[in-house]
Design a protein around this motif. Structure first.
Motif, PDB file in Angstrom:
ATOM      1  N   ALA A 149      67.138 -37.204  13.441  1.00  0.00           N
ATOM      2  CA  ALA A 149      65.788 -37.491  13.934  1.00  0.00           C
ATOM      3  C   ALA A 149      64.743 -36.710  13.134  1.00  0.00           C
ATOM      4  O   ALA A 149      63.601 -37.178  12.963  1.00  0.00           O
ATOM      5  CB  ALA A 149      65.686 -37.139  15.419  1.00  0.00           C
ATOM      6  N   ALA A 150      65.111 -35.541  12.636  1.00  0.00           N
ATOM      7  CA  ALA A 150      64.175 -34.736  11.849  1.00  0.00           C
ATOM      8  C   ALA A 150      64.033 -35.251  10.424  1.00  0.00           C
ATOM      9  O   ALA A 150      63.183 -34.747   9.669  1.00  0.00           O
ATOM     10  CB  ALA A 150      64.644 -33.281  11.828  1.00  0.00           C
ATOM     11  N   ARG A 151      64.820 -36.262  10.065  1.00  0.00           N
ATOM     12  CA  ARG A 151      64.802 -36.817   8.698  1.00  0.00           C
ATOM     13  C   ARG A 151      64.724 -38.340   8.776  1.00  0.00           C
ATOM     14  O   ARG A 151      65.692 -39.044   8.452  1.00  0.00           O
ATOM     15  CB  ARG A 151      66.051 -36.366   7.935  1.00  0.00           C
ATOM     16  N   PRO A 152      63.595 -38.875   9.222  1.00  0.00           N
ATOM     17  CA  PRO A 152      63.499 -40.333   9.412  1.00  0.00           C
ATOM     18  C   PRO A 152      63.703 -41.133   8.134  1.00  0.00           C
ATOM     19  O   PRO A 152      64.071 -42.314   8.193  1.00  0.00           O
ATOM     20  CB  PRO A 152      62.079 -40.517   9.967  1.00  0.00           C
ATOM     21  N   ASP A 153      63.497 -40.507   6.986  1.00  0.00           N
ATOM     22  CA  ASP A 153      63.679 -41.224   5.714  1.00  0.00           C
ATOM     23  C   ASP A 153      65.047 -40.959   5.080  1.00  0.00           C
ATOM     24  O   ASP A 153      65.259 -41.280   3.909  1.00  0.00           O
ATOM     25  CB  ASP A 153      62.574 -40.815   4.727  1.00  0.00           C
ATOM     26  N   TYR A 154      65.957 -40.376   5.859  1.00  0.00           N
ATOM     27  CA  TYR A 154      67.274 -40.033   5.314  1.00  0.00           C
ATOM     28  C   TYR A 154      68.001 -41.284   4.802  1.00  0.00           C
ATOM     29  O   TYR A 154      68.082 -42.303   5.496  1.00  0.00           O
ATOM     30  CB  TYR A 154      68.122 -39.353   6.384  1.00  0.00           C
ATOM     31  N   ALA A 155      68.497 -41.204   3.580  1.00  0.00           N
ATOM     32  CA  ALA A 155      69.274 -42.292   2.989  1.00  0.00           C
ATOM     33  C   ALA A 155      70.638 -41.746   2.588  1.00  0.00           C
ATOM     34  O   ALA A 155      70.710 -40.782   1.805  1.00  0.00           O
ATOM     35  CB  ALA A 155      68.569 -42.875   1.772  1.00  0.00           C
ATOM     36  N   PRO A 156      71.736 -42.287   3.121  1.00  0.00           N
ATOM     37  CA  PRO A 156      73.059 -41.762   2.773  1.00  0.00           C
ATOM     38  C   PRO A 156      73.444 -42.084   1.339  1.00  0.00           C
ATOM     39  O   PRO A 156      72.910 -43.012   0.727  1.00  0.00           O
ATOM     40  CB  PRO A 156      73.988 -42.481   3.757  1.00  0.00           C
ATOM     41  N   ASN A 157      74.352 -41.278   0.816  1.00  0.00           N
ATOM     42  CA  ASN A 157      74.935 -41.531  -0.506  1.00  0.00           C
ATOM     43  C   ASN A 157      73.894 -41.543  -1.624  1.00  0.00           C
ATOM     44  O   ASN A 157      73.990 -42.318  -2.573  1.00  0.00           O
ATOM     45  CB  ASN A 157      75.708 -42.857  -0.512  1.00  0.00           C
ATOM     46  N   ALA A 158      72.884 -40.681  -1.499  1.00  0.00           N
ATOM     47  CA  ALA A 158      71.797 -40.693  -2.478  1.00  0.00           C
ATOM     48  C   ALA A 158      72.010 -39.701  -3.614  1.00  0.00           C
ATOM     49  O   ALA A 158      71.180 -39.604  -4.507  1.00  0.00           O
ATOM     50  CB  ALA A 158      70.476 -40.388  -1.775  1.00  0.00           C
ATOM     51  N   VAL A 159      73.102 -38.956  -3.592  1.00  0.00           N
ATOM     52  CA  VAL A 159      73.332 -37.920  -4.595  1.00  0.00           C
ATOM     53  C   VAL A 159      73.956 -38.538  -5.840  1.00  0.00           C
ATOM     54  O   VAL A 159      74.844 -39.375  -5.764  1.00  0.00           O
ATOM     55  CB  VAL A 159      74.262 -36.828  -4.030  1.00  0.00           C
ATOM     56  N   GLY A 160      73.480 -38.102  -7.011  1.00  0.00           N
ATOM     57  CA  GLY A 160      74.060 -38.590  -8.250  1.00  0.00           C
ATOM     58  C   GLY A 160      73.140 -39.557  -8.966  1.00  0.00           C
ATOM     59  O   GLY A 160      72.020 -39.841  -8.522  1.00  0.00           O
ATOM     60  N   PRO A 161      73.590 -40.089 -10.109  1.00  0.00           N
ATOM     61  CA  PRO A 161      72.740 -40.973 -10.925  1.00  0.00           C
ATOM     62  C   PRO A 161      72.558 -42.337 -10.263  1.00  0.00           C
ATOM     63  O   PRO A 161      73.394 -42.783  -9.478  1.00  0.00           O
ATOM     64  CB  PRO A 161      73.540 -41.099 -12.229  1.00  0.00           C
ATOM     65  N   ASP A 162      71.431 -42.995 -10.604  1.00  0.00           N
ATOM     66  CA  ASP A 162      71.297 -44.382 -10.170  1.00  0.00           C
ATOM     67  C   ASP A 162      72.065 -45.263 -11.149  1.00  0.00           C
ATOM     68  O   ASP A 162      72.610 -44.797 -12.150  1.00  0.00           O
ATOM     69  CB  ASP A 162      69.831 -44.797 -10.048  1.00  0.00           C
ATOM     70  N   ARG A 163      72.087 -46.559 -10.878  1.00  0.00           N
ATOM     71  CA  ARG A 163      72.928 -47.448 -11.674  1.00  0.00           C
ATOM     72  C   ARG A 163      72.481 -47.501 -13.141  1.00  0.00           C
ATOM     73  O   ARG A 163      73.316 -47.508 -14.055  1.00  0.00           O
ATOM     74  CB  ARG A 163      72.929 -48.859 -11.072  1.00  0.00           C
ATOM     75  N   GLY A 164      71.206 -47.494 -13.353  1.00  0.00           N
ATOM     76  CA  GLY A 164      70.716 -47.546 -14.715  1.00  0.00           C
ATOM     77  C   GLY A 164      71.126 -46.318 -15.512  1.00  0.00           C
ATOM     78  O   GLY A 164      71.573 -46.410 -16.658  1.00  0.00           O
ATOM     79  N   GLU A 165      70.974 -45.127 -14.880  1.00  0.00           N
ATOM     80  CA  GLU A 165      71.392 -43.888 -15.557  1.00  0.00           C
ATOM     81  C   GLU A 165      72.878 -43.896 -15.820  1.00  0.00           C
ATOM     82  O   GLU A 165      73.346 -43.479 -16.894  1.00  0.00           O
ATOM     83  CB  GLU A 165      71.023 -42.682 -14.674  1.00  0.00           C
ATOM     84  N   TRP A 166      73.659 -44.372 -14.851  1.00  0.00           N
ATOM     85  CA  TRP A 166      75.107 -44.394 -14.988  1.00  0.00           C
ATOM     86  C   TRP A 166      75.536 -45.268 -16.171  1.00  0.00           C
ATOM     87  O   TRP A 166      76.398 -44.887 -16.963  1.00  0.00           O
ATOM     88  CB  TRP A 166      75.737 -44.904 -13.705  1.00  0.00           C
ATOM     89  N   GLU A 167      74.929 -46.421 -16.316  1.00  0.00           N
ATOM     90  CA  GLU A 167      75.324 -47.313 -17.402  1.00  0.00           C
ATOM     91  C   GLU A 167      74.928 -46.738 -18.750  1.00  0.00           C
ATOM     92  O   GLU A 167      75.642 -46.941 -19.747  1.00  0.00           O
ATOM     93  CB  GLU A 167      74.720 -48.697 -17.172  1.00  0.00           C
ATOM     94  N   LYS A 168      73.835 -45.982 -18.807  1.00  0.00           N
ATOM     95  CA  LYS A 168      73.493 -45.313 -20.060  1.00  0.00           C
ATOM     96  C   LYS A 168      74.502 -44.224 -20.392  1.00  0.00           C
ATOM     97  O   LYS A 168      74.934 -44.077 -21.535  1.00  0.00           O
ATOM     98  CB  LYS A 168      72.090 -44.701 -19.964  1.00  0.00           C
ATOM     99  N   LEU A 169      74.915 -43.468 -19.362  1.00  0.00           N
ATOM    100  CA  LEU A 169      75.889 -42.395 -19.578  1.00  0.00           C
ATOM    101  C   LEU A 169      77.227 -42.953 -20.053  1.00  0.00           C
ATOM    102  O   LEU A 169      77.857 -42.412 -20.956  1.00  0.00           O
ATOM    103  CB  LEU A 169      76.078 -41.607 -18.281  1.00  0.00           C
ATOM    104  N   THR A 170      77.674 -44.016 -19.420  1.00  0.00           N
ATOM    105  CA  THR A 170      78.996 -44.559 -19.743  1.00  0.00           C
ATOM    106  C   THR A 170      78.970 -45.430 -21.002  1.00  0.00           C
ATOM    107  O   THR A 170      80.032 -45.807 -21.498  1.00  0.00           O
ATOM    108  CB  THR A 170      79.550 -45.369 -18.574  1.00  0.00           C
ATOM    109  N   ALA A 171      77.767 -45.723 -21.510  1.00  0.00           N
ATOM    110  CA  ALA A 171      77.675 -46.436 -22.776  1.00  0.00           C
ATOM    111  C   ALA A 171      77.837 -45.488 -23.958  1.00  0.00           C
ATOM    112  O   ALA A 171      77.879 -45.915 -25.102  1.00  0.00           O
ATOM    113  CB  ALA A 171      76.340 -47.179 -22.874  1.00  0.00           C
ATOM    114  N   GLY A 172      77.924 -44.195 -23.659  1.00  0.00           N
ATOM    115  CA  GLY A 172      78.128 -43.215 -24.736  1.00  0.00           C
ATOM    116  C   GLY A 172      76.856 -42.816 -25.433  1.00  0.00           C
ATOM    117  O   GLY A 172      76.907 -42.269 -26.532  1.00  0.00           O
TER     118      GLY A 172
END
Length: 478
Positions: A455-478
């Motif tokens: 309740a103290a975190r109305p904007d809480y979004a689960p699983n938000a830690v780590g890179p987003d998809r765009g960053e991930w694909e850049k990382l895994t593209a080498g």
């Protein structure tokens, strides 16, 4: 006194033979590998090719449940593990100041070690056990069986005994000959040949429940620099977004593993086999970054494993036991995906059960039925918990989006635990198999604490830690 034949010399087999002998029985262990684990840990861990044990070089978690069996039943094995470099970590040490102790907190301690440390300690104890014969390099090739009347179920004869026709396992065969025993224990893992041998003997098939996980794991081992005995206290937990996750597994002798996991259908999966790509991707998550920035030395290539499933195999159906004189332990009865680290604990529980009951007419139908009932009551709930947890992770990774509703509350419980000692204690009791989730998480006090946190975190979004998809694909593209 019973003579117990153990098929397989992994953790479950070694523990079964040792615990059984220390209960006053004799045991004979058969292992296809030509050698036992030794005390040259790095040599055995990184250089010993073990195709029959593909999980041997993957990280293992020795939860409080496993530690309790070792501490209470095999204290010499427990002390040997510590001597070989295993380290203890209390879950409540996550906090800078450990909260006041409560009864049961002693169960929330993990033994941090590579699998080879446990195997070495068990093998050392087994070598000094007079009631055990070990037959390395002598794999079991089949079972000897007897078909006739078995007691405890079926028709009542004029002698007053309760009998029924059935197949009883009386021993095993190897290339060297046949060996007879009062009980055969299948510790050969999920890839052993026992199910095939039972079918050949005319038994009804085992009842198998299987669930694909849809997850692939990539692990690399490292050693902390000289003079640094421990890594950071936090973060140690798994973190993950909606398509990938990262975990660090501290082990023995300054060694630790970093693991990345993705869905098996993720197009970036194959790139993670490249060490440079793996490290870049791991550093995008808090645990990977915190440990890798310490200047650790890589000790291995990137080790991949996939095609994992959660598998339950029961030697009883609606008619009762499909065979007598044989019971499974370890992966032979329940193979669980490693996300919750339950496998070693469940294997040690089963080994202890065999040892404690081997004097109770182990070839009878009653023994087989009671063992199966114990397994369903004691092991199966944790198997079911693993299936539910993996289904949620697999679905999230497959769709690359977290579900709202219940998933948000579940994620909030785990994140709240990182700040609230009472919620952490409840989470740890589930993690260490001390309390089932339906008991620990249903506690009104725990539910209220998580609700207030959310309740103290109305904007809480689960699983938000780590890179987003765009960053991930850049990382895994080498």
């Amino acid at each position: 006194m019973a003579h117990v034949l153990v098929v397989g010399g992994g953790v479950g087999g070694l523990a079964t033979a040792l615990l059984t002998a220390r209960r006053g029985h004799t045991a004979e262990l058969f292992e296809r590998d030509t050698r036992a684990p030794g005390t040259a840990l790095d040599r055995d861990f990184f250089g010993w090719r073990r195709p029959a044990v593909p999980q041997a070089t993957q990280p293992h978690a020795l939860l409080g449940a496993a530690r309790n069996v070792l501490r209470d039943e095999l204290p010499d094995v427990y002390e040997e593990m510590l001597r070989l470099g295993a380290r203890e970590r209390h879950e409540l040490d996550w906090f800078d100041v450990r909260p006041p102790a409560r009864p049961g907190d002693e169960d929330l301690v993990m033994l941090q070690a590579r699998r080879i440390v446990l195997e070495s300690a068990l093998a050392t104890a087994l070598r000094g056990e007079p009631g055990v014969i070990t037959r390395y390099g002598e794999p079991v090739t089949g079972l000897t069986t007897f078909t006739g009347l078995t007691t405890d179920t079926g028709l009542t004869t004029d002698t007053g005994l309760t009998t029924a026709p059935g197949i009883r396992v009386t021993g095993v065969t190897t290339a060297a000959g046949a060996y007879e025993g009062d009980l055969v224990v299948d510790a050969g893992g999920r890839r052993g040949g026992v199910e095939r041998w039972l079918t050949a003997a005319g038994c009804r098939p085992p009842v198998v429940e299987r669930h694909r996980t849809g997850l692939a794991y990539f692990c690399r081992w490292y050693r902390l620099p000289e003079g640094r005995e421990e890594g950071p206290r936090r973060p140690w937990t798994v973190t993950g977004g909606t398509f990938a996750g990262c975990a660090v597994f501290p082990a023995d002798n300054r060694v630790f593993a970093v693991t990345l996991f993705v869905h098996t259908e993720d197009t970036t999966r194959s790139a993670l086999r490249q060490p440079a790509v793996f490290e870049a991707a791991a550093r995008a998550f808090p645990p990977g970054a915190a440990w890798l920035e310490l200047g650790a030395e890589p000790l291995s290539d990137v080790l991949a494993t996939a095609s994992l499933d959660n598998r339950w195999s029961s030697l009883a159906d609606e008619r009762g036991p499909v065979v007598t004189g044989l019971v499974p332990v370890g992966d032979a009865i329940t193979h669980t995906n490693p996300t919750l680290g339950q496998g070693t604990s469940l294997a040690l529980w089963a080994a202890r059960r065999v040892a404690r009951t081997a004097h109770q007419d182990p070839g009878s139908a009653r023994f087989a039925a009671e063992y199966d009932a114990w397994a369903v009551r004691t092991l199966k709930p944790w198997f079911d918990f693993q299936v539910v947890a993996d289904t949620a992770i697999g679905e999230r990774f497959a769709t690359r989006a977290g579900r709202m509703g219940t998933a948000r509350e579940v994620a909030a419980l785990f994140d709240c635990a990182l700040e609230d000692p009472e919620v952490m204690r409840a989470r740890a009791r589930v993690r260490h198999l001390a309390d089932p989730p339906e008991r620990a998480y249903a506690d009104p006090q725990i539910r209220a604490r998580v609700a207030r946190w959310l309740a103290a975190r109305p904007d809480y979004a689960p699983n938000a830690v780590g890179p987003d998809r765009g960053e991930w694909e850049k990382l895994t593209a080498g």
